[in-house]
Write a protein that holds these residues in place. Sequence first.
Motif, PDB file in Angstrom:
ATOM      1  N   PHE A  13      19.554  47.717 -13.940  1.00  0.00           N
ATOM      2  CA  PHE A  13      19.174  46.352 -14.476  1.00  0.00           C
ATOM      3  C   PHE A  13      19.336  46.136 -16.150  1.00  0.00           C
ATOM      4  N   TRP A  14      18.922  47.187 -16.931  1.00  0.00           N
ATOM      5  CA  TRP A  14      18.966  47.105 -18.289  1.00  0.00           C
ATOM      6  C   TRP A  14      20.394  47.274 -18.892  1.00  0.00           C
ATOM      7  N   THR A  15      21.136  48.068 -17.915  1.00  0.00           N
ATOM      8  CA  THR A  15      22.502  48.285 -18.591  1.00  0.00           C
ATOM      9  C   THR A  15      23.731  47.402 -17.923  1.00  0.00           C
ATOM     10  N   GLU A  16      23.284  46.674 -16.774  1.00  0.00           N
ATOM     11  CA  GLU A  16      24.207  45.761 -16.220  1.00  0.00           C
ATOM     12  C   GLU A  16      23.776  44.319 -16.329  1.00  0.00           C
ATOM     13  N   ILE A  17      22.824  44.128 -15.797  1.00  0.00           N
ATOM     14  CA  ILE A  17      22.292  42.410 -15.830  1.00  0.00           C
ATOM     15  C   ILE A  17      22.021  42.031 -17.297  1.00  0.00           C
ATOM     16  N   VAL A  18      21.450  42.900 -17.988  1.00  0.00           N
ATOM     17  CA  VAL A  18      20.830  42.677 -19.416  1.00  0.00           C
ATOM     18  C   VAL A  18      22.128  42.839 -20.401  1.00  0.00           C
ATOM     19  N   THR A  19      22.534  43.976 -20.583  1.00  0.00           N
ATOM     20  CA  THR A  19      23.755  44.468 -21.546  1.00  0.00           C
ATOM     21  C   THR A  19      24.866  43.890 -21.022  1.00  0.00           C
ATOM     22  N   ASN A  20      25.300  43.637 -19.877  1.00  0.00           N
ATOM     23  CA  ASN A  20      26.821  43.426 -19.531  1.00  0.00           C
ATOM     24  C   ASN A  20      26.771  41.948 -19.217  1.00  0.00           C
ATOM     25  N   LEU A  66      28.448  58.015 -14.841  1.00  0.00           N
ATOM     26  CA  LEU A  66      28.532  57.031 -13.761  1.00  0.00           C
ATOM     27  C   LEU A  66      27.268  57.110 -12.849  1.00  0.00           C
ATOM     28  N   TRP A  67      26.452  58.026 -13.115  1.00  0.00           N
ATOM     29  CA  TRP A  67      25.223  58.021 -12.195  1.00  0.00           C
ATOM     30  C   TRP A  67      23.908  57.468 -12.904  1.00  0.00           C
ATOM     31  N   PRO A  68      23.410  56.567 -12.287  1.00  0.00           N
ATOM     32  CA  PRO A  68      22.084  56.048 -13.093  1.00  0.00           C
ATOM     33  C   PRO A  68      20.963  57.139 -13.451  1.00  0.00           C
ATOM     34  N   GLN A  69      20.965  58.261 -12.762  1.00  0.00           N
ATOM     35  CA  GLN A  69      20.256  59.370 -13.119  1.00  0.00           C
ATOM     36  C   GLN A  69      20.715  60.406 -14.054  1.00  0.00           C
ATOM     37  N   GLY A  70      21.889  60.184 -14.631  1.00  0.00           N
ATOM     38  CA  GLY A  70      22.779  61.037 -15.360  1.00  0.00           C
ATOM     39  C   GLY A  70      22.189  61.056 -16.965  1.00  0.00           C
ATOM     40  N   LEU A  89      27.376  57.327 -24.677  1.00  0.00           N
ATOM     41  CA  LEU A  89      27.662  55.964 -24.136  1.00  0.00           C
ATOM     42  C   LEU A  89      26.852  55.503 -22.895  1.00  0.00           C
ATOM     43  N   GLY A  90      26.130  56.598 -22.416  1.00  0.00           N
ATOM     44  CA  GLY A  90      25.104  56.334 -21.413  1.00  0.00           C
ATOM     45  C   GLY A  90      25.828  56.064 -20.003  1.00  0.00           C
ATOM     46  N   PHE A  91      24.945  55.202 -19.118  1.00  0.00           N
ATOM     47  CA  PHE A  91      25.424  54.867 -17.684  1.00  0.00           C
ATOM     48  C   PHE A  91      26.011  53.457 -17.751  1.00  0.00           C
ATOM     49  N   ARG A  92      26.864  53.359 -16.918  1.00  0.00           N
ATOM     50  CA  ARG A  92      27.579  52.186 -16.559  1.00  0.00           C
ATOM     51  C   ARG A  92      27.615  52.123 -15.042  1.00  0.00           C
ATOM     52  N   ALA A  93      27.185  51.058 -14.424  1.00  0.00           N
ATOM     53  CA  ALA A  93      27.584  50.610 -12.993  1.00  0.00           C
ATOM     54  C   ALA A  93      28.794  50.326 -12.701  1.00  0.00           C
ATOM     55  N   ASN A 110      31.053  52.372 -10.621  1.00  0.00           N
ATOM     56  CA  ASN A 110      31.713  53.557  -9.798  1.00  0.00           C
ATOM     57  C   ASN A 110      33.150  53.497 -10.582  1.00  0.00           C
ATOM     58  N   GLU A 111      34.334  53.937  -9.799  1.00  0.00           N
ATOM     59  CA  GLU A 111      35.633  54.119  -9.977  1.00  0.00           C
ATOM     60  C   GLU A 111      36.009  52.783 -11.090  1.00  0.00           C
ATOM     61  N   GLY A 112      35.552  51.885 -10.833  1.00  0.00           N
ATOM     62  CA  GLY A 112      35.926  50.492 -11.613  1.00  0.00           C
ATOM     63  C   GLY A 112      35.518  50.824 -13.146  1.00  0.00           C
ATOM     64  N   VAL A 113      34.549  51.554 -13.374  1.00  0.00           N
ATOM     65  CA  VAL A 113      34.362  51.880 -14.635  1.00  0.00           C
ATOM     66  C   VAL A 113      35.382  52.884 -15.444  1.00  0.00           C
ATOM     67  N   ILE A 114      35.836  53.924 -14.524  1.00  0.00           N
ATOM     68  CA  ILE A 114      36.737  54.616 -15.017  1.00  0.00           C
ATOM     69  C   ILE A 114      38.118  53.928 -15.095  1.00  0.00           C
ATOM     70  N   LYS A 115      38.348  52.872 -14.208  1.00  0.00           N
ATOM     71  CA  LYS A 115      39.676  52.449 -14.381  1.00  0.00           C
ATOM     72  C   LYS A 115      39.803  51.524 -15.747  1.00  0.00           C
TER      73      LYS A 115
END
Lengths: 298, 286
Positions: free
Chosen positions: A121-128, B92-96, B126-130, B132-137
């Motif tokens: 939520f905080w990294t995608e919905i809010v930030t992105n 690429l993992w939320p818990q990472g 840079l932290g996490f981004r949802a 998956n492979e879309g982020v790598i691309k």
Amino acid sequence: MKQSTLIWTMLMVFGGLSLIFIQFNRGKGEVYVREVPVEAKASSKTSPEQTYRWSTYQQVPEKEKGKPGVSFSLSRTLGLWVAAFCTLAIFSFLYGDNPLYKFTEAVFVGVSAAYAMVVAFWTEIVTNLFAKLFPGFARMSFLPDISEDVQSDLLYLIPLVLSVLLLWRLAPKGSWIARWPLAFFIGATAGIRLISYLEADFIGQIQNTIMPFIVFDSKGSFLWIESLRNTIVILGVTSCMVYFFFSIEHEGVVKYISRLGVWFLMVTFGASFAYTVMGRIALLSGRLDFLFNNWLGI
Amino acid sequence: MLETLQTLDRRWIFLAMFLAVAVPLIMGTTFPEEPSDQVMAVFDAVENLPDGSNVVMALDYDPASEGELQPMASAFTRHCALKKHNIYFMTLWPQGGPMIQRSTELLENDYPETYKGKYGTKYVNLGFRAGNEGVIKLVVEDLKKSYDTDVQGTNLNDIPLTKNLKNIQQVDLLCNVSAGYPGSKEWVLYGSAPFDIPTVIGCTGVQAPIMLPYIPQQLTGMLAAIKGAAEYEQAIINAYPELNDNLAAKEGLKRMGPQLVAHVLLICLIALGNVIYFWERKQGTS
């Protein structure tokens, strides 16, 4: 009471008493932290530069207790004990299925899902999404670091609309509307994956398998280890492919080649299983290391 | 005797496995490791870069795989720190996120002269981004299309390390530690293979056989399971002997003691199981 149940109960009671004894005698299971001051400056076109100061707390080894700036952390100590309790509760499944295990398992699943949801939520919905569509509002509410020059990017309305359409699936009527964004996602994913698999897996792996049976070095000397390795790779790939080729009867020469392929497959599965076992033991030693080192301080 | 073993409660086997792992762990038993060619390829990939090179550290795992992968991540981070490389952390993992935090703490605490207070100039999270492979691309083509800000919300254009970085094709090495999907395979498919980015990985034992065919063409090297981590640690210690007294630099080596004893126990149990099987078959036929 059955003999085995009696033995196991005694073992667990003895183990529990030992843990309590260790805790009271050694005073372990405490976490100490050091205060680290942080200072940050912020400025904008409309307001002068401001300095913000706060503290973060960094975990330190117990041997540093008593040093300047190091203090006992109750919250982290509680966290350590909860983690140790949860680990033991999960291990209790080895004794047999029990409510403690089920409770802890449910907590793990729930916490993981909730954590992933909040982070997304905080990294995608809010930030992105939110910050791209309404940068001014986002700067005022959540993200003060967004530059004042950033303008709204209306292109992000497309993923917003697609996401809303996807949620339509939950509505009692008109759930067919969700098929449109779903079709887009499936098509896009298939397109992205197809090209990469073709390039890296299909063509790349064929290229990697084209290798000489007999290898010589630059001086013309025969390299028997490299030659043997290449031969095994080529034989293995060919025989495994023959095994999976079901359009012809596996008789005569084909039968023997496919049987060789089965052997290669068995070796591969064996290696895979061995690696898996190694991984599971590593996870067990990781948890035991946590219990012995971080919690009990042995 | 064999009759007793036939009906043995499996919990005795669990207890034996517990002791096989726990005793060497408490005793701190370690065994000498000889880095394999595959591990040396990983070591050389980091070592042969000029000091201060740019390295992306993608840590795609969660606490469930920490026992197996944390020693690898720590070893990668330590080796990069010894070479004073600039490090870009991402996941690429939320818990990472907390996994990255362990590595950044290692940099700040163990190598303060190079990294303490140098966030943004020597390392960045840079932290996490949802996605998956879309982020790598995206990150291999245009980093800022996927990442506008770092984990603290600072714009990447305001961070010295990322200000002029267009995409990760510009970095000198990609290190990935992964526990599954998305992870090493995706980095190979969408990152290193199409764009020839030098890549080394560390992965779980379950993933290792899947990743092996990519070596050496699409991957420079791989650390497979805790054995790979231990060998890599040994390679680093061989090159930097001052680490020999640092227990934190021997996490993987420490975990190989229990591995050895547990493997011996497993082999004995498999052999015993076969003896019982053939004995049962003989009983049945006679």
